[in-house]
Design a protein around this motif. Structure first.
Motif, PDB file in Angstrom:
ATOM      1  N   ALA A  98       0.832  -1.207   0.000  1.00 51.41           N
ATOM      2  CA  ALA A  98       0.000   0.000   0.000  1.00 51.41           C
ATOM      3  C   ALA A  98       0.862   1.251   0.000  1.00 51.41           C
ATOM      4  O   ALA A  98       0.545   2.229  -0.689  1.00 51.41           O
ATOM      5  CB  ALA A  98      -0.939  -0.005   1.201  1.00 51.41           C
ATOM      6  N   LEU A  99       1.950   1.236   0.753  1.00 52.53           N
ATOM      7  CA  LEU A  99       2.845   2.393   0.791  1.00 52.53           C
ATOM      8  C   LEU A  99       3.434   2.687  -0.583  1.00 52.53           C
ATOM      9  O   LEU A  99       3.645   3.845  -0.939  1.00 52.53           O
ATOM     10  CB  LEU A  99       3.971   2.169   1.805  1.00 52.53           C
ATOM     11  CG  LEU A  99       3.555   2.193   3.274  1.00 52.53           C
ATOM     12  CD1 LEU A  99       4.711   1.769   4.163  1.00 52.53           C
ATOM     13  CD2 LEU A  99       3.043   3.573   3.670  1.00 52.53           C
ATOM     14  N   SER A 136      -9.808 -11.060  -9.458  1.00 49.68           N
ATOM     15  CA  SER A 136      -8.694 -10.336 -10.057  1.00 49.68           C
ATOM     16  C   SER A 136      -7.793  -9.809  -8.942  1.00 49.68           C
ATOM     17  O   SER A 136      -8.169  -8.891  -8.206  1.00 49.68           O
ATOM     18  CB  SER A 136      -9.215  -9.189 -10.921  1.00 49.68           C
ATOM     19  OG  SER A 136      -8.136  -8.539 -11.544  1.00 49.68           O
ATOM     20  N   LEU A 137      -6.622 -10.400  -8.829  1.00 47.42           N
ATOM     21  CA  LEU A 137      -5.687 -10.057  -7.753  1.00 47.42           C
ATOM     22  C   LEU A 137      -4.705  -8.984  -8.213  1.00 47.42           C
ATOM     23  O   LEU A 137      -4.224  -9.020  -9.338  1.00 47.42           O
ATOM     24  CB  LEU A 137      -4.918 -11.312  -7.323  1.00 47.42           C
ATOM     25  CG  LEU A 137      -5.787 -12.468  -6.833  1.00 47.42           C
ATOM     26  CD1 LEU A 137      -4.951 -13.711  -6.634  1.00 47.42           C
ATOM     27  CD2 LEU A 137      -6.516 -12.089  -5.557  1.00 47.42           C
ATOM     28  N   GLY A 138      -4.410  -8.035  -7.341  1.00 49.47           N
ATOM     29  CA  GLY A 138      -3.522  -6.943  -7.708  1.00 49.47           C
ATOM     30  C   GLY A 138      -4.133  -6.097  -8.807  1.00 49.47           C
ATOM     31  O   GLY A 138      -3.459  -5.694  -9.744  1.00 49.47           O
ATOM     32  N   ASP A 196      -6.943  -5.409  -4.145  1.00 50.88           N
ATOM     33  CA  ASP A 196      -5.710  -4.637  -4.227  1.00 50.88           C
ATOM     34  C   ASP A 196      -5.401  -4.039  -2.855  1.00 50.88           C
ATOM     35  O   ASP A 196      -6.316  -3.813  -2.058  1.00 50.88           O
ATOM     36  CB  ASP A 196      -5.810  -3.523  -5.272  1.00 50.88           C
ATOM     37  CG  ASP A 196      -4.439  -3.093  -5.768  1.00 50.88           C
ATOM     38  OD1 ASP A 196      -4.011  -3.609  -6.813  1.00 50.88           O
ATOM     39  OD2 ASP A 196      -3.789  -2.277  -5.086  1.00 50.88           O
ATOM     40  N   ALA A 197      -4.124  -3.758  -2.621  1.00 48.29           N
ATOM     41  CA  ALA A 197      -3.689  -3.158  -1.364  1.00 48.29           C
ATOM     42  C   ALA A 197      -3.809  -1.646  -1.375  1.00 48.29           C
ATOM     43  O   ALA A 197      -3.718  -1.006  -0.333  1.00 48.29           O
ATOM     44  CB  ALA A 197      -2.245  -3.554  -1.067  1.00 48.29           C
ATOM     45  N   ALA A 198      -3.998  -1.054  -2.543  1.00 47.95           N
ATOM     46  CA  ALA A 198      -4.035   0.404  -2.676  1.00 47.95           C
ATOM     47  C   ALA A 198      -5.469   0.914  -2.742  1.00 47.95           C
ATOM     48  O   ALA A 198      -6.167   0.686  -3.726  1.00 47.95           O
ATOM     49  CB  ALA A 198      -3.270   0.842  -3.914  1.00 47.95           C
ATOM     50  N   ASP A 237      -3.933  -6.726   1.365  1.00 50.94           N
ATOM     51  CA  ASP A 237      -2.583  -7.035   0.920  1.00 50.94           C
ATOM     52  C   ASP A 237      -2.585  -8.510   0.522  1.00 50.94           C
ATOM     53  O   ASP A 237      -3.003  -9.370   1.290  1.00 50.94           O
ATOM     54  CB  ASP A 237      -1.593  -6.785   2.055  1.00 50.94           C
ATOM     55  CG  ASP A 237      -0.157  -6.907   1.610  1.00 50.94           C
ATOM     56  OD1 ASP A 237       0.167  -7.826   0.809  1.00 50.94           O
ATOM     57  OD2 ASP A 237       0.678  -6.097   2.054  1.00 50.94           O
ATOM     58  N   LEU A 238      -2.125  -8.804  -0.656  1.00 51.07           N
ATOM     59  CA  LEU A 238      -2.148 -10.182  -1.145  1.00 51.07           C
ATOM     60  C   LEU A 238      -1.306 -11.123  -0.298  1.00 51.07           C
ATOM     61  O   LEU A 238      -1.547 -12.329  -0.278  1.00 51.07           O
ATOM     62  CB  LEU A 238      -1.708 -10.238  -2.604  1.00 51.07           C
ATOM     63  CG  LEU A 238      -2.636  -9.530  -3.578  1.00 51.07           C
ATOM     64  CD1 LEU A 238      -2.116  -9.675  -4.997  1.00 51.07           C
ATOM     65  CD2 LEU A 238      -4.057 -10.043  -3.469  1.00 51.07           C
ATOM     66  N   ALA A 239      -0.332 -10.595   0.425  1.00 47.50           N
ATOM     67  CA  ALA A 239       0.491 -11.429   1.307  1.00 47.50           C
ATOM     68  C   ALA A 239      -0.345 -12.034   2.427  1.00 47.50           C
ATOM     69  O   ALA A 239       0.009 -13.082   2.970  1.00 47.50           O
ATOM     70  CB  ALA A 239       1.642 -10.609   1.883  1.00 47.50           C
TER      71      ALA A 239
END
Length: 99
Positions: A5-6, A42-44, A65-67, A91-93
């Motif tokens: 995200a950062l 849909s990842l990312g 998505d993380a953003a 966050d995909l992690a």
């Protein structure tokens, strides 16, 4: 806030689209292989160019998505085209993918 995200939030924060509006070429080539009305994860997804394209073809989209800045743009684009897309901030992690 995650490292992803950062990195991505500032990249997607401007009015321009970091990767444009057109879907990825590979996705466009492969999209006809999806059955009509498929459920797509849909990842990312970023700013939504691929999710919007697939939703316009009639698929059911969940975009992750993380953003948050990217997801806001995705939802705005979807609304402009009267498309329904589920946007998930993660966050995909750490994102568990259900079977």
């Amino acid at each position: 806030m995650s490292q992803a995200a950062l990195f991505w939030n500032p990249r997607f924060a401007g009015e321009q689209y970091a990767y444009g509006n057109a879907p990825n070429d590979f996705l466009k080539e492969q999209a006809p292989r999806l059955a009509a009305g498929s459920r797509v994860l849909s990842l990312g997804e970023g700013e939504g160019r691929n999710a919007v394209y697939l939703a316009a073809l009639g698929h059911q989209l969940t975009a992750v998505d993380a953003a948050h800045t990217g997801l806001i743009k995705l939802l705005q684009r979807a609304a402009q085209q009267n498309l329904s897309i589920t946007a998930t901030l993660a966050d995909l992690a750490d994102y568990p993918i259900a079977p």
